[in-house]
Design a protein around this motif. Structure first.
Motif, PDB file in Angstrom:
ATOM      1  N   PHE A 163      20.164  47.178  53.763  1.00  0.00           N
ATOM      2  CA  PHE A 163      19.064  47.730  52.967  1.00  0.00           C
ATOM      3  C   PHE A 163      19.452  47.943  51.519  1.00  0.00           C
ATOM      4  O   PHE A 163      20.611  48.176  51.187  1.00  0.00           O
ATOM      5  N   GLY A 227      23.410  41.477  47.491  1.00  0.00           N
ATOM      6  CA  GLY A 227      22.324  40.674  48.065  1.00  0.00           C
ATOM      7  C   GLY A 227      22.374  40.685  49.579  1.00  0.00           C
ATOM      8  O   GLY A 227      23.381  41.033  50.185  1.00  0.00           O
ATOM      9  N   ALA A 249      15.135  46.483  57.222  1.00  0.00           N
ATOM     10  CA  ALA A 249      15.211  47.939  57.257  1.00  0.00           C
ATOM     11  C   ALA A 249      13.841  48.613  57.389  1.00  0.00           C
ATOM     12  O   ALA A 249      13.723  49.821  57.242  1.00  0.00           O
ATOM     13  N   TRP A 355      18.602  36.888  47.798  1.00  0.00           N
ATOM     14  CA  TRP A 355      17.515  36.747  48.770  1.00  0.00           C
ATOM     15  C   TRP A 355      16.942  35.341  48.651  1.00  0.00           C
ATOM     16  O   TRP A 355      16.835  34.803  47.580  1.00  0.00           O
ATOM     17  N   TYR A 391      12.217  45.179  44.330  1.00  0.00           N
ATOM     18  CA  TYR A 391      13.472  45.368  43.608  1.00  0.00           C
ATOM     19  C   TYR A 391      13.782  44.258  42.626  1.00  0.00           C
ATOM     20  O   TYR A 391      13.153  43.212  42.607  1.00  0.00           O
TER      21      TYR A 391
END
Ligand code: UDP
Ligand code: MN
Length: 608
Positions: A163, A227, A249, A355, A391
């Protein structure tokens, strides 16, 4: 003070102003809901937004808007304050969200709700009202409930949850759903990996809370943002279970989720297994069961896509709907894999950042190097799908995503990698910066099969060009128009579903004009849509559509080289263009009469 007449007209003026204001407010709300509701409109490429944020297609096929926490995009909602970000506002009400029901927020809390929404890009206020151990419906088919009675013989697992700045309530509800709904014999431990979160409540308060969890739970931290790929690797390196089970998460596991996954791995440790991913609504946190026969693949731009087992594919499989089935690709967030196999087969590509793309890399690698990927319909896990990512992406989302995808294409896709680079400028630029030597060595060492093999064997329904297929433009000689694929732009969305389009041919090779014709006679294009016509005469003209490829004969065509006619195989009629003044050109089926509007030219385009 005023004479009655003046007073009356003043009142009238006020009423008018008031009504105008109400109208403006209603109109603004209307615009806003429209805007929020249009996540289905799919931009072709990245769109850079004013706020420095960027949009792209998420792995689940949903438009994603990415950026720093720069506050919100809604102009009349104040940004979340420092306190709001860092304080744990968890405030459960016993019945909120029970049995997976939606949370209802009272009007007085709406403004705060909107403010909080921006932090995680889901309804944090709703999540914070739902207890950590909320009840959920048992969504399994009956047959699933007795299928796994021998579960005590299955391998054990570590559940790994990585997370970055996750909300307290979603993170711990994930943990508790694992604790409450997994057989103790099978759950070795839970491994939490904090990828450099900045929230205060995720520091000491989280550490202090861990002893309350009645299953061994480790918390690993990365001081630097590494990451999700490297964070998962870190978790895997510290895991003791025979199987690694990865979860996002913000998940909730339902009754019986774990046994079916481990059962497959017990029988064949080289299978990577995915649960059915149900939907936890980002606005209400309602738990919505999703279709069990979805499988995953990707389009020409390497965006992950869900497809449904349907048409011929479903008829052929006549499958027991509780049996695991193969999927060419996985969504990536939720899966279980034998730990030894995970490392033998190359874990993850550490050259990938933050990601994105890692799910395709892993999918290709597993299939091509001797494993398989299956979805297990008896296992259901909910996931909060959000429309945008909250984010920051160090290095910029565009760089990160396209670098990752360039690596996938370079290492695993052979000629189809070249096809991807041809279509995608950003990936082509990013390609130059990649060193993939180590991954090529791995591929060599594991004697992995080619991408051609993957397409032929694992995904025979695919819609990519191959050497034995036509690839290029299809032009009508009579009208000098080119066949166009549906564009999921706003313009297309407003069109009746599936109407095949035909328009002026363009000089450049543009993607929208590119079609594949298979040896079986299917005329298909990106995102698995096919030229489709009714098999029998109906009342009006026989309209030709572009619909999801089904494999049925109503989508089979024959191009006769000499006459240039494009015939529908089952009813022998010819593809024609009708164009009446003032109307857009339409594709129809007609008796073949040798007219020029029934002549079609196939212009091949080199695809690699
Ligand atoms: N994540 C992370 N570091 C990152 C980005 C994501 O640890 O730099 C975590 C994130 O908290 C989540 C998981 O990786 O648990 C998957 O990310 P996300 O849910 O944003 O991906 P999506 O579900 O949208 O594909
Ligand atoms: Mn997620």
């Amino acid at each position: 003070m005023f004479p009655p007449k003046v007073r009356r007209s003043k009142r009238l003026l006020f009423t008018i102003i008031f009504l105008t204001l109400v109208l403006i407010i209603v109109w603004r709300i209307h615009i806003r809901t429209n805007r929020d509701g249009d996540f289905l409109s799919i931009p072709k490429k990245h769109i850079f937004r004013e706020s420095g944020q960027e949009e792209y297609m998420g792995k689940n096929g949903i438009k994603v808007i990415v950026g720093h926490y720069v506050g919100n995009s809604k102009r009349n909602v104040p940004n979340a304050t420092y306190d709001m970000l860092n304080k744990n506002n968890f405030d459960p009400r016993p019945e909120a969200g029970s049995m997976g029901n939606p949370v209802v927020v009272e009007p007085k809390d709406l403004l705060v709700m909107q403010q909080l929404f921006q932090i995680n890009r889901f309804n944090l206020l709703a999540s914070d009202r739902i207890p950590l151990n909320r009840t959920l419906p048992d969504v399994r088919r009956k047959k699933c409930r007795t299928k796994y009675d021998d579960y005590k013989t299955y391998p054990t697992t570590s559940v790994i949850i990585v997370f970055h700045n996750e909300a307290w309530s979603t993170l711990l509800r994930t943990v508790w759903s694992v604790v409450n709904r997994s057989p103790g014999e099978l759950l070795e431990e839970i491994v939490l990996v904090d990828d450099a979160s900045e929230r205060e409540y995720l520091r000491k308060p989280l550490e202090d809370y861990l002893p309350k969890i009645p299953v061994r739970t480790k918390l690993l931290r990365s001081q630097r943002r590494i990451g999700l790929i490297k964070a998962r690797l870190k978790g895997a390196a510290h895991a003791h279970g025979q199987v690694l089970t990865f979860l996002d998460a913000h998940c909730e596991c339902t009754t019986g989720w774990l046994e079916p996954l481990l059962s497959v791995i017990k029988r064949n440790p080289k299978t990577v297994v995915c649960p059915v991913i149900d939907i936890i609504h980002d606005d209400t946190f309602a738990y919505v069961k999703s279709f069990e026969l979805h499988w995953g693949a990707f389009n020409w731009n390497l965006q992950f896509r869900w497809f449904t087992l349907s048409g011929k594919q479903l008829d052929e499989r006549k499958l027991d709907t509780t049996q695991p089935f193969d999927t060419p690709a996985m969504a990536g967030g939720l899966f279980a894999v034998d730990k030894a196999v995970f490392f033998q087969i190359g874990s993850y590509d550490e050259g990938m950042d933050v990601w994105g793309g890692e799910n395709l890399e892993m999918s290709f690698r597993i299939w091509q190097c001797g494993g398989k990927i299956q979805i297990v319909p008896c296992s259901h896990v909910g996931h909060v799908f959000r429309k945008s990512s909250p984010y920051s992406f160090p290095g910029g989302i565009s760089n990160v995503l396209y670098s990752n995808l360039a690596r996938v294409a370079l290492v695993w896709m052979d000629d189809w990698g070249k096809f991807y680079f041809k279509l995608n400028d950003k990936a082509r630029t990013a390609k130059e910066r990649q060193n993939v030597t180590a991954r090529m060595e791995l591929k060599e060492r594991l004697h992995c099969k080619s991408f051609r093999w993957y397409l032929d064997t694992v995904w025979p329904q695919h819609f990519f060009p191959t050497n034995d297929r036509f690839f290029g433009k299809i032009r009508n000689l009579g009208k000098d128009l080119c066949l166009l694929r549906p564009l999921r732009s706003d313009k297309w969305i407003n069109q009746p579903m599936g109407v095949a389009k035909i328009d002026r041919c363009l000089e450049d090779d543009i993607e929208e004009e590119m079609f594949v014709m298979t040896q079986d006679g299917f005329i298909m294009t990106d995102d698995s849509v096919c030229l489709d016509a009714p098999e029998r005469d109906g009342l009006g003209p026989m309209k030709v559509r572009i619909l999801a490829c089904s494999g049925y004969s109503r989508q089979k065509w024959e191009h006769e080289k000499n006459s240039k006619q494009l015939r529908h195989v089952s009813n022998r009629k010819c593809l024609d263009v009708s164009k009446e003044k003032g109307h857009e050109a339409e594709l129809i089926l007609k008796d073949c009469d040798g007219s020029r509007t029934q002549q079609w030219e196939f212009h091949p385009i080199p695809w690699k």
